[in-house]
Structure formats: structure tokens, C-alpha cells
Design an enzyme around this catalytic site. Structure first.
Site, PDB file in Angstrom:
ATOM      1  N   ARG A   2      12.675  61.537   4.764  1.00  0.00           N
ATOM      2  CA  ARG A   2      12.800  63.198   5.477  1.00  0.00           C
ATOM      3  C   ARG A   2      10.941  62.897   5.909  1.00  0.00           C
ATOM      4  NH1 ARG A   2      16.727  62.502   5.892  1.00  0.00           N
ATOM      5  NH2 ARG A   2      18.843  63.896   6.151  1.00  0.00           N
ATOM      6  N   GLU A  22      11.673  66.580  14.867  1.00  0.00           N
ATOM      7  CA  GLU A  22      12.057  65.470  14.938  1.00  0.00           C
ATOM      8  C   GLU A  22      13.176  66.408  16.540  1.00  0.00           C
ATOM      9  OE1 GLU A  22      14.901  63.684  12.891  1.00  0.00           O
ATOM     10  OE2 GLU A  22      13.200  62.651  11.944  1.00  0.00           O
ATOM     11  N   HIS A  41      15.049  58.615  14.130  1.00  0.00           N
ATOM     12  CA  HIS A  41      15.643  58.555  12.595  1.00  0.00           C
ATOM     13  C   HIS A  41      17.072  57.894  12.795  1.00  0.00           C
ATOM     14  CE1 HIS A  41      16.661  62.112   9.664  1.00  0.00           C
ATOM     15  NE2 HIS A  41      17.534  60.553   8.936  1.00  0.00           N
TER      16      HIS A  41
HETATM   17  C1  GLV Z   1      19.835  60.734   7.374  1.00  0.00           C
HETATM   18  O1  GLV Z   1      19.037  60.916   7.394  1.00  0.00           O
HETATM   19  C2  GLV Z   1      20.970  60.780   6.320  1.00  0.00           C
HETATM   20  O2  GLV Z   1      20.246  61.567   4.911  1.00  0.00           O
HETATM   21  O3  GLV Z   1      21.924  60.093   6.969  1.00  0.00           O
END
Ligand code: GLV
Ligand code: GLV
Length: 322
Positions: free
Chosen positions: A237, A266, A285
């Protein structure tokens, strides 16, 4: 009838079974998160919500949904949810582990190689018509093969990442809250304390979940301790990283480069300072974003919802509700 809200558009074909047991409402947008007001208003009478990692499921939200039994997050990470408060209220939280492990590790590994070998920069140069011919050090990057990688977070994704590294002849160090002796035996990885991990690694890869303990873990001090040609990869993250400190470290050549699939806030705008740095690669992401895996994640969310509605234990809860 139970009422379910899905906070983003998912393909209709996933909803057939769920619609047998519940009224299903879906926010009709693929790209944009539900505005907060609408999220609050439309959740009030729901028994189950299927949420995205961009939805903040905090105290205010949980207190405004008296009938809520479960929040099912379409992600393995659930730092967007106040899990402890949900547990106090008897609301179960589910995530989507396992089904995305290999896909996410694959993206992380790809990002490491792409950053090391300057793939984005090189392709952009060709596209911009600036390729004037072969030269000995044209877009010369850094090898991945045979190097030392330090994996921060040895969960399922960290282990899948490590497996890929062994195929590249890498020495794999890891740091995790607790040791994983099984991974050490099976994968030949070595536990290191955090300081040793960051000092010894050519590639430092963050795969950890975000918690209060790990927030802002990668700051100026940490980047300073890395090798000056280290590459930092983040598929955990954005909140793990003090982003100004990372920018400073790359600009001042305290580390060589960074590859980021996740950012503190984001999305980012096109004037974000990371985007002016050729040695910082930013992806939107997409760790788990293969069609197969997104299908499997959505199906798992739907299955969890059906179990909750049928009064059974959900498949992948993250909290204990009693
Ligand atoms: C994506 O970042 C997830 O946590 O699945
Ligand atoms: C964290 O998400 C992990 O499984 O490593």
C-alpha cells in the site's frame, strides 16, 4: 428479503445466484468510486455490502448501517475498513485472499524487472521518435539475475514473489512480524531483521499489509540505509511510504529507482512529481488485475455474500465477530 449493495459495476453474469436470495443494487460505474454521500445513503438498509478498496468503511459508515451483517472487500488488503470496530458491532469483514496471490506476485516481479531494465523509459523513447540507433549503454539498466532481494512481508504474496526470485538465481532475504520457518525450508529464504534487510538488498520489495505498525515504514532514514543502487518496489500500500522522502532519495541518488503499483492517495494527477522522474515507475494499482483473477475475486465476494445471507460462515472472513 436481504439487501445487498455492490459499490462498483461488476458483470451481470456474477449476480444470478445472489439475486435468488437478495435484492441486489449495484453502483453503475466501472471507473469511479461511489461518492461518499451516495455510499452512506444507499448502504443504510443493506445487510451485506461488497466494497472496493477505495471505499472508506469507518465508524461513521458502520454506525449508519443498522442492519449490516457483512462487508466484503474486493481486495486482499482491508486497511480501508475499521475491522476492530466492525467486530465490536458483530459485523463480519471478508476479503479475497489466495485467488489473487500468483497474479499479484507476477505483477510485482514484472515491476521489479521493468524498473531495473528501464522498460517504460525505453519504450517511451522509441514512441517519442528519439531512438537514433544502437549504442553500448543505451538504456542500460541493472541486472535482476543473481542479485539479493529483500522481501518485506512474507505472507502468501511475499512467498509467491520469493518463488519467482529463486528462478532468477537470487538470494532472498525476508522480514516479517513472525518468522516463517516453512517458507525458509521450502523456498530457501533467509530471515533478516529490518535494518539488515534494507542494508543488504539490491531490491527491496514491500508486499506487506498496511497497519498502524507499518504505516510510513519507508522514510528518509530507511532510504538512506539502502544501497545507493538499490531499487524499491511497492505492491503493498502507498501508506507504507513517506512519498516525499522516496522522491528525495531517488532525486539525490540515495537509491537508484522505484517501482510503485500503489500510492498514498490514488489516483494521482499528471503533474505528480513522481511522473517527472524517469527512475520512478508508477502503475495504477493493477497487482491483481488479470481478467481470470478479477473474475475469481468477484465470484469469491458473491459466494461470501451468499453464505452470510444463508446464515452460514463466510468463506474468507478476516475478523472474529464474537
Ligand atoms: C489490492 O491491492 C488488494 O489488496 O487486493
Ligand atoms: C500480503 O498481502 C501478503 O499476502 O503478503
Amino acid at each position: 428479503m436481504n439487501k445487498v449493495l455492490i459499490t462498483r459495476e461488476v458483470p451481470e453474469r456474477f449476480l444470478t445466484d445472489l439475486k435468488q436470495v437478495a435484492d441486489v443494487e449495484m453502483y453503475p460505474e466501472q471507473q469511479k468510486p461511489m461518492p461518499r454521500e451516495a455510499l452512506l445513503a444507499q448502504s443504510k438498509d443493506k445487510t451485506v455490502v461488497i466494497t472496493m478498496l477505495s471505499d472508506q468503511i469507518d465508524k461513521e459508515y458502520l454506525d449508519s448501517c443498522p442492519d449490516l451483517k457483512a462487508v466484503i472487500n474486493l481486495a486482499v488488503g482491508y486497511d480501508n475498513i475499521d475491522v476492530d470496530y466492525a467486530a465490536q458491532k458483530g459485523i463480519v469483514i471478508c476479503n479475497t485472499p489466495d485467488v489473487l496471490t500468483e497474479t499479484t506476485a507476477e505483477l510485482g516481479f514484472t515491476l521489479m524487472v521493468v524498473t531495473a531494465r528501464r522498460i517504460i523509459e525505453a519504450a517511451a523513447m522509441v514512441q517519442d521518435g528519439e531512438w537514433t540507433g544502437w549504442s553500448p549503454y543505451l538504456m542500460a539498466g541493472k541486472d535482476v539475475y543473481g542479485k539479493t532481494v529483500g522481501i518485506y512481508g512474507m505472507g502468501a504474496i511475499g512467498q509467491a514473489f520469493a518463488r519467482r526470485c529463486t528462478g532468477f538465481g537470487m538470494t532472498v532475504l525476508y522480514h516479517n512480524r513472525s518468522r516463517h520457518e516453512q517458507a525458509e525450508h521450502e523456498l530457501g529464504v533467509t530471515y533478516a531483521d529490518f535494518d539488515e534487510l534494507i542494508a543488504r538488498s539490491d531490491y527491496v520489495v514491500c508486499t506487506a499489509p498496511l497497519t498502524e505498525e507499518t504505516r510510513n515504514k519507508f522514510d528518509q532514514q530507511v532510504f538512506k540505509q539502502m544501497k545507493s543502487d538499490a531499487i524499491f518496489i511497492n505492491i503493498g500500500r502507498g501508506g507504507h511510504v513517506v512519498e516525499e522522502d522516496l522522491l528525495h532519495a531517488v532525486k539525490n541518488q540515495e537509491i537508484l529507482a522505484a517501482g510503485l503499483d500503489v500510492l498514498a492517495a490514488e489516483p494521482i494527477d499528471s503533474d505528480h512529481p513522481f511522473l517527472n522522474e524517469p527512475n520512478i515507475v508508477v502503475l495504477p494499482h493493477i497487482g491483481s488485475a488479470s481478467v481470470e483473477t478479477r473474475d475469481a475475486m468477484i465470484q469469491l465476494c458473491i459466494d461470501n455474500a451468499r453464505y452470510v445471507i444463508n446464515g452460514e460462515h463466510p468463506l474468507t472472513p478476516v475478523n472474529k465477530t464474537r
